[in-house]
Write a protein that holds these residues in place. Sequence first.
Motif, mmCIF file in Angstrom:
data_model
loop_
_atom_site.group_PDB
_atom_site.id
_atom_site.type_symbol
_atom_site.label_atom_id
_atom_site.label_comp_id
_atom_site.label_asym_id
_atom_site.label_seq_id
_atom_site.Cartn_x
_atom_site.Cartn_y
_atom_site.Cartn_z
ATOM 1 N N ALA A 44 0.822 -1.463 -0.050
ATOM 2 C CA ALA A 44 0.137 0.001 -0.202
ATOM 3 C C ALA A 44 0.606 1.194 0.311
ATOM 4 O O ALA A 44 0.526 2.579 -0.604
ATOM 5 C CB ALA A 44 -1.364 0.267 0.682
ATOM 6 N N PHE A 48 1.054 3.850 -2.996
ATOM 7 C CA PHE A 48 0.161 5.299 -2.196
ATOM 8 C C PHE A 48 0.492 6.402 -3.531
ATOM 9 O O PHE A 48 1.450 6.375 -4.247
ATOM 10 C CB PHE A 48 0.274 5.482 -1.096
ATOM 11 C CG PHE A 48 0.121 6.781 -0.517
ATOM 12 C CD1 PHE A 48 -1.007 6.167 -0.069
ATOM 13 C CD2 PHE A 48 0.326 7.928 -0.439
ATOM 14 C CE1 PHE A 48 -1.889 7.981 0.961
ATOM 15 C CE2 PHE A 48 0.419 9.243 0.241
ATOM 16 C CZ PHE A 48 -1.329 9.013 0.198
ATOM 17 N N ALA A 249 -4.356 4.761 5.145
ATOM 18 C CA ALA A 249 -4.470 3.382 3.806
ATOM 19 C C ALA A 249 -3.828 2.895 4.023
ATOM 20 O O ALA A 249 -4.212 1.749 3.701
ATOM 21 C CB ALA A 249 -3.839 4.399 2.560
#
Length: 359
Positions: A44, A48, A249
């Motif tokens: 992630a 990003f 996130a």
Amino acid sequence: MTKLEQNFRKVEPYVPGEQPNLSDMIKLNTNENPYPPSPKVTQALKDFAVDSLRLYPDPASTDLVNALAEKYQVRPEQVYTGVGSDDVLAIAFLTFFNSGKPILFPDITYSFYDVWAELFQIPYNRPALDDNFNLRLEDYCVENGGVVIANPNAPTGIKQDEAFLRSVIEANPDVVVIIDEAYADFSGYTALPLVDEYENVVVVQTFSKSRSMAGMRIGHAIGNAKLIKAMNDVRYSFNSYPMTRLSVALGKAALEDDAYFRATTDRIIATREETKKELTRLGFSFGDSMTNFIFATHEKVPATVIFEKLREKHIFVRHFSAERIDNYLRISIGTDEEMRIFLKEVEKIIKEYEIGENV
């Protein structure tokens, strides 16, 4: 003191654990997870969209709130997020403890509680733990302005059972009972189901320990929707954008890898239990810790001696100077190899001390 300083708010600040930065250190003093975050967090981070950082984050942290609601089988309006559980707890204190009556938390517990109480000018009482570091039920069945229980407790590591928690909650229907579960994932128990049974319960958790994300600062609270709305009202009056786009996130990604989460917590628990056996062999005594640390005292060697000798070897544990616990060390659980080295050095310190005593 100058006239200028007379108007300052004065608080004795919380003192965090030492954060050394040595290449060869073994850091067992701040209860961090010795394993990295989930590989899904790494992915992630790679994926990003950095350009999005020019935009303000979602004030409601909707993606993370929804992920937490799904994970814990509650409604999104029952979930509050903040910058680590310290931020969440501070907002909870500010929101709920305004009656003018003293709030209650133990004399030996997370030492930030009295700092927040002082900062927000909340009266408080600290009933003494018993000789085995357990809470006494009768101490929490008196008139008060709210109750805060770390379960398992820090720094003792002791867990109160559900029957005890229910008794406290039911004895205090007109005030909020906060259950601080920073270490609950290592204990095999969470009080989360109680939030749907009792309207006065808020359970606070963190990503810092079991999810290996202390550096990201993610915490959350789960409770009755009315309580969570009150917390959000205070938060939005204080800071409208507490959670960054990145923290949302990465927090969401961590929640999506339950297998990794369970594997790492199981490893830490196994290492903790093996460390308990070795510490007992070496002459330490301690309560049955249900956290990722052990709070131990040695039968012969003063805690300060062990603390300083380990520090010379760049092995860091935590020592508290407070009354009743000044001869204890709080030892975070590291990797198996880190604990092997730690135990080897402790054994040397004990032998050297015993030789010195007998000379």
